[in-house]
Each structure stands twice: as structure tokens, then as C-alpha cells.
Motif scaffolding. Sequence first.
Motif, mmCIF file in Angstrom:
data_model
loop_
_atom_site.group_PDB
_atom_site.id
_atom_site.type_symbol
_atom_site.label_atom_id
_atom_site.label_comp_id
_atom_site.label_asym_id
_atom_site.label_seq_id
_atom_site.Cartn_x
_atom_site.Cartn_y
_atom_site.Cartn_z
ATOM 1 N N GLU A 236 31.912 -54.501 -21.286
ATOM 2 C CA GLU A 236 32.042 -55.948 -21.535
ATOM 3 C C GLU A 236 30.691 -56.551 -21.910
ATOM 4 O O GLU A 236 30.602 -57.367 -22.841
ATOM 5 N N VAL A 237 29.623 -56.144 -21.228
ATOM 6 C CA VAL A 237 28.279 -56.661 -21.518
ATOM 7 C C VAL A 237 27.871 -56.289 -22.941
ATOM 8 O O VAL A 237 27.388 -57.139 -23.712
ATOM 9 N N ARG A 238 28.056 -55.038 -23.316
ATOM 10 C CA ARG A 238 27.642 -54.594 -24.654
ATOM 11 C C ARG A 238 28.444 -55.304 -25.731
ATOM 12 O O ARG A 238 27.895 -55.687 -26.771
ATOM 13 N N GLU A 239 29.728 -55.486 -25.500
ATOM 14 C CA GLU A 239 30.560 -56.161 -26.505
ATOM 15 C C GLU A 239 30.111 -57.604 -26.701
ATOM 16 O O GLU A 239 30.037 -58.085 -27.846
ATOM 17 N N GLN A 240 29.786 -58.294 -25.630
ATOM 18 C CA GLN A 240 29.357 -59.688 -25.767
ATOM 19 C C GLN A 240 27.995 -59.778 -26.460
ATOM 20 O O GLN A 240 27.779 -60.638 -27.312
ATOM 21 N N LEU A 241 27.082 -58.884 -26.098
ATOM 22 C CA LEU A 241 25.780 -58.886 -26.763
ATOM 23 C C LEU A 241 25.943 -58.568 -28.247
ATOM 24 O O LEU A 241 25.301 -59.199 -29.104
ATOM 25 N N SER A 242 26.794 -57.594 -28.552
ATOM 26 C CA SER A 242 27.015 -57.206 -29.943
ATOM 27 C C SER A 242 27.584 -58.375 -30.749
ATOM 28 O O SER A 242 27.159 -58.638 -31.881
ATOM 29 N N THR A 243 28.539 -59.079 -30.160
ATOM 30 C CA THR A 243 29.144 -60.232 -30.852
ATOM 31 C C THR A 243 28.112 -61.327 -31.095
ATOM 32 O O THR A 243 28.027 -61.907 -32.190
ATOM 33 N N ARG A 244 27.311 -61.633 -30.089
ATOM 34 C CA ARG A 244 26.315 -62.702 -30.227
ATOM 35 C C ARG A 244 25.225 -62.328 -31.233
ATOM 36 O O ARG A 244 24.716 -63.183 -31.952
ATOM 37 N N LEU A 245 24.852 -61.036 -31.280
ATOM 38 C CA LEU A 245 23.768 -60.613 -32.171
ATOM 39 C C LEU A 245 24.274 -60.275 -33.572
ATOM 40 O O LEU A 245 23.489 -60.241 -34.526
ATOM 41 N N GLY A 246 25.567 -59.965 -33.688
ATOM 42 C CA GLY A 246 26.100 -59.560 -34.986
ATOM 43 C C GLY A 246 25.664 -58.160 -35.378
ATOM 44 O O GLY A 246 25.610 -57.821 -36.568
ATOM 45 N N THR A 247 25.312 -57.342 -34.402
ATOM 46 C CA THR A 247 24.895 -55.950 -34.650
ATOM 47 C C THR A 247 25.552 -55.041 -33.600
ATOM 48 O O THR A 247 26.060 -55.527 -32.594
ATOM 49 N N ASP A 248 25.504 -53.742 -33.859
ATOM 50 C CA ASP A 248 25.865 -52.807 -32.803
ATOM 51 C C ASP A 248 24.787 -52.827 -31.722
ATOM 52 O O ASP A 248 23.598 -53.033 -32.024
ATOM 53 N N VAL A 249 25.181 -52.607 -30.493
ATOM 54 C CA VAL A 249 24.250 -52.545 -29.364
ATOM 55 C C VAL A 249 24.470 -51.222 -28.640
ATOM 56 O O VAL A 249 25.607 -50.836 -28.384
ATOM 57 N N PHE A 250 23.375 -50.521 -28.344
ATOM 58 C CA PHE A 250 23.507 -49.254 -27.623
ATOM 59 C C PHE A 250 22.438 -49.152 -26.549
ATOM 60 O O PHE A 250 21.434 -49.857 -26.567
ATOM 61 N N GLU A 251 22.687 -48.248 -25.600
ATOM 62 C CA GLU A 251 21.736 -47.994 -24.526
ATOM 63 C C GLU A 251 20.883 -46.767 -24.850
ATOM 64 O O GLU A 251 21.378 -45.773 -25.374
ATOM 65 N N VAL A 252 19.606 -46.860 -24.502
ATOM 66 C CA VAL A 252 18.693 -45.721 -24.618
ATOM 67 C C VAL A 252 18.593 -45.059 -23.242
ATOM 68 O O VAL A 252 18.218 -45.721 -22.269
ATOM 69 N N PRO A 253 18.963 -43.758 -23.124
ATOM 70 C CA PRO A 253 18.874 -43.090 -21.824
ATOM 71 C C PRO A 253 17.461 -43.157 -21.260
ATOM 72 O O PRO A 253 16.483 -42.997 -21.988
ATOM 73 N N MET A 254 17.360 -43.396 -19.952
ATOM 74 C CA MET A 254 16.071 -43.603 -19.294
ATOM 75 C C MET A 254 15.827 -42.536 -18.236
ATOM 76 O O MET A 254 16.710 -41.776 -17.862
ATOM 77 N N GLY A 255 14.602 -42.557 -17.699
ATOM 78 C CA GLY A 255 14.267 -41.688 -16.583
ATOM 79 C C GLY A 255 14.803 -42.253 -15.287
ATOM 80 O O GLY A 255 15.455 -43.307 -15.264
ATOM 81 N N PRO A 256 14.523 -41.574 -14.150
ATOM 82 C CA PRO A 256 15.061 -42.038 -12.873
ATOM 83 C C PRO A 256 14.440 -43.343 -12.403
ATOM 84 O O PRO A 256 13.278 -43.606 -12.705
ATOM 85 N N PRO A 257 15.202 -44.165 -11.641
ATOM 86 C CA PRO A 257 16.632 -44.002 -11.375
ATOM 87 C C PRO A 257 17.439 -44.323 -12.624
ATOM 88 O O PRO A 257 17.166 -45.304 -13.315
ATOM 89 N N SER A 258 18.443 -43.490 -12.893
ATOM 90 C CA SER A 258 19.164 -43.555 -14.153
ATOM 91 C C SER A 258 20.563 -44.126 -13.954
ATOM 92 O O SER A 258 21.377 -43.546 -13.245
ATOM 93 N N LEU A 259 20.825 -45.238 -14.596
ATOM 94 C CA LEU A 259 22.169 -45.818 -14.493
ATOM 95 C C LEU A 259 23.236 -44.903 -15.106
ATOM 96 O O LEU A 259 24.313 -44.757 -14.522
ATOM 97 N N PRO A 260 22.988 -44.282 -16.280
ATOM 98 C CA PRO A 260 23.999 -43.334 -16.767
ATOM 99 C C PRO A 260 24.263 -42.200 -15.775
ATOM 100 O O PRO A 260 25.401 -41.759 -15.626
ATOM 101 N N GLY A 261 23.202 -41.734 -15.096
ATOM 102 C CA GLY A 261 23.401 -40.708 -14.073
ATOM 103 C C GLY A 261 24.218 -41.224 -12.900
ATOM 104 O O GLY A 261 25.090 -40.527 -12.382
ATOM 105 N N LEU A 262 23.942 -42.458 -12.480
ATOM 106 C CA LEU A 262 24.709 -43.053 -11.385
ATOM 107 C C LEU A 262 26.168 -43.261 -11.782
ATOM 108 O O LEU A 262 27.079 -43.053 -10.977
ATOM 109 N N ARG A 263 26.391 -43.685 -13.016
ATOM 110 C CA ARG A 263 27.775 -43.863 -13.476
ATOM 111 C C ARG A 263 28.522 -42.532 -13.486
ATOM 112 O O ARG A 263 29.701 -42.456 -13.118
ATOM 113 N N LEU A 264 27.832 -41.470 -13.926
ATOM 114 C CA LEU A 264 28.458 -40.144 -13.938
ATOM 115 C C LEU A 264 28.768 -39.699 -12.517
ATOM 116 O O LEU A 264 29.844 -39.151 -12.244
ATOM 117 N N GLU A 265 27.836 -39.954 -11.610
ATOM 118 C CA GLU A 265 28.072 -39.607 -10.209
ATOM 119 C C GLU A 265 29.293 -40.352 -9.665
ATOM 120 O O GLU A 265 30.141 -39.764 -8.990
#
Length: 423
Positions: A236-265
Motif C-alpha cells: 500500500e505504501v509503495r502504491e501511494q508513493l508511486s501514484t503521487r510521484l508518477g513513477t515506479d517505486v522500488f526498495e533497495v535491499p539493505m544490510g542488517p537489520p533488514s526489513l526484507p529479512g524480517l518479512r521473510l522470517e
Amino acid sequence: MAISDDVLVVGGGLAGMTAAVAAARGGARVRLLSHKASTLRNASGLIDVLGTDPESGAPLADPFDGLDALPGEHPYRILGEAAIREGLDLFDDLLGDRYLGSHTDRNALVPTHGGTVKPTARYPESTGSGLASSRERTLLVGFETITDFDAPLAAAHLENAGVPFEVRGVTLPFPGEFRADVRVTRMAHALDEDREAPVDGRPGTRAALAERVSEHLDGEERVGLPALLGDERGEEVREQLSTRLGTDVFEVPMGPPSLPGLRLEDALEAALHEEGVRVESGNPVVGYEGDDRVETVTVERVHREVPYEAEQVILATGGLVGKGIRSSRSGVCEPIFGCHVPQPEDRYDWFSEGVFDDQPFARFGLRIDEGCRPLDGRGETEFENLRAVGAVCGGYDSAREKSASGVSLATAATAGRRAAECL
């Protein structure tokens, strides 16, 4: 009296949780014992199978093309290509549309927070529009409080790496009032809840962030931000940002603590619950009873030793980093079952002189047979009902090959299925 189950899994990382699910789907009553928090929260969330050519070190377009060049003791060579595909199929089924990449055998190229490009087999849906194979002009946005993502520097590194798109970076303050050492999870929750950002005079954090980023857009077709765009409401956050910016929005994987890692867990913990796996955490496994088979596993609980018995035991305690394999002046060992760990007798042979050379210590771990059972120094099985999965297995260099998650999935799917079949 011992606590009894069909299959006992020791270790709660990617390999342990996947093996537990595989065994449960085979009809086994499964219990998972985890001493500490999963290392997934320190991982990027990317699923690598084989990212580099074993001989040249160059990036691999298709990970399956590099299998024949791997050494004979590598888990992939022992288990075979079918085991890798079995592990990926199980992962795809568990994660569903939250991960992409299952449509092809080819590696995707995912930009990282350091400005490198990582070949990977599966990647979170949130990174999908940021692949380096696209030619869309890109703006990377970093935040002043996220010091391990220097967006202008990462953009420069990507350009130097020869990516086929124009890229530049900017660093902005994150909307709202946060301490300089704020955790990424707090920023993600601010976007989840769309809290008011009074400093910006905007109704919520999402609108304030979009306003700040839009001031720096100059025709870019996609915007990459650190992986903190929401925890429970990320899509939902990415879709709203994308709509407001008029561009695609993506996440860049980060080091720890990692939200993508937490989501996978979180996703894997939900799968364990759905499959009826009993999970216990916080107490270490300190030993076992048995001879040629493991009869009971001993757990230290409040200064008492509690026995657990199972027909099949799966060891998923990690490698040198996770302390499933330990080193000392006297050598390298597997501390719970005392399984054989092949190693040069002379400690000077553990290392190569060059920092970037092939390092023998990186391959330390248990040798396994085709059923993932650890082998002794003569090549015979240590215990008839013990199986090893993930980083506790040896014979491969996960960092050099970019194969950690793939080995975890292949060994876990094989060990979990074989354990259930033996009941």
C-alpha cells in the motif's frame, strides 16, 4: 520422560524452518528448537542459488549452467539439480506472490545498497521494478539517518559497473521527528500508519515523503529507496508513493537489520504455524544420547537438562558465523553431536595469503551423503537418523559463490522429505 516427536529440527533459520515445513508436509509431527533469534533478520531477503561462475568468478546468467564446474564435495553436486529445484518449488509455494523470479531459471540482477549488482534467483516483489537489466532512468533516494546507504555514491558505483540506465542519487531528511540513530522499523511503521508529519505541514508521512522526493525528480522513470517502505502495509505504501510521484517505486535491499529479512522470517513462521509445527525458542541444545543413532537430544532449560526424542533429527545450526561450527586453537568442530569436520592439520593451511583468494576455512562444515546425513572421516554416516542442512554443511563457499540460500533450500527440502519418508 522425554518430549517426543517424529522429527526434531535444531535451528530456526531459513534452512531449519524450510526443513520443518517439508517434513510436516510429509506427514510428520515436527518440533523446531531455536536457541536465538533467526539470522534472517540480518539477511538481505534475496535468494541466491549460484551467482558467480565457479571457475572465473564472473556473474552467472543461469545458475544451473555452473553446477558441473563445482567440486564433488559441494552439496549441489551431492544432491543434484533436482534437489535445488525441489527447494525453490517449496520456497515459491510458501512465499507466493511476495517473491518474484520463478518464471525463469535465469538470475535477476538486483542493485544493492552498496552500488553493486547481485545475481539472484528469487527477490522480494518490492524490489521488482528496480532490476538492473531495465533501461529506465533511475533516482536513488537515501535518508540522512540511514548511513549505510549513500545514494549518490551507490549511483556512482552503479554507473561505473556499466548498468544500462542513467542513475543519480540524492540524500534527504526523512519526514517527521526521529532521532539520528532511529531504527528502520520505526520509519517503516511511520509509513505503515501514515503518521502526521507536522514539520512538513502535510497530512501524513507518505505525502510528506512524496513531496520531498518529487522536488528532486528530473524525468526519472523509477525511484529506489531503502528497504523501509512499510512493514505490514508495504504494498500500500509503495502504491501511494508511486501514484503521487508518477513513477515506479522500488526498495533497495539493505544490510542488517533488514526489513526484507524480517518479512521473510514472518512468512516462514506463519508457514510453520499453518503446518502445525511446534516451535520452542530461547533454550540451547547442549548434547545428545545415542550410539549409531540419536536417541535423545538434550536441551538446557533453566539449569536443567531436558531430553527430547524423535525418530529423525535435522541439524540446522549454521556455520562458523552462526556457531553451528566452532573453531579454536585445537581445531574446528561441530559442538552438539561431535560430527566430523574435514580440515587441514596445519592451521596455516586454513587461510590463503590474499584477502580475496579462495579461503579454505570458508568451506569448513559437515560432509553429507545424498540424504543429507553427515559423514565421518571414513566417508560413512555418523548417525542413521541425523541430517544436516544449510550453513552447517561444508564443501562450498557461500560468500564467494553467492549460493547460501540455494544450499539452504536444497538441503532443507531433501532432508525434510527424507526424514518424513523414514517414519
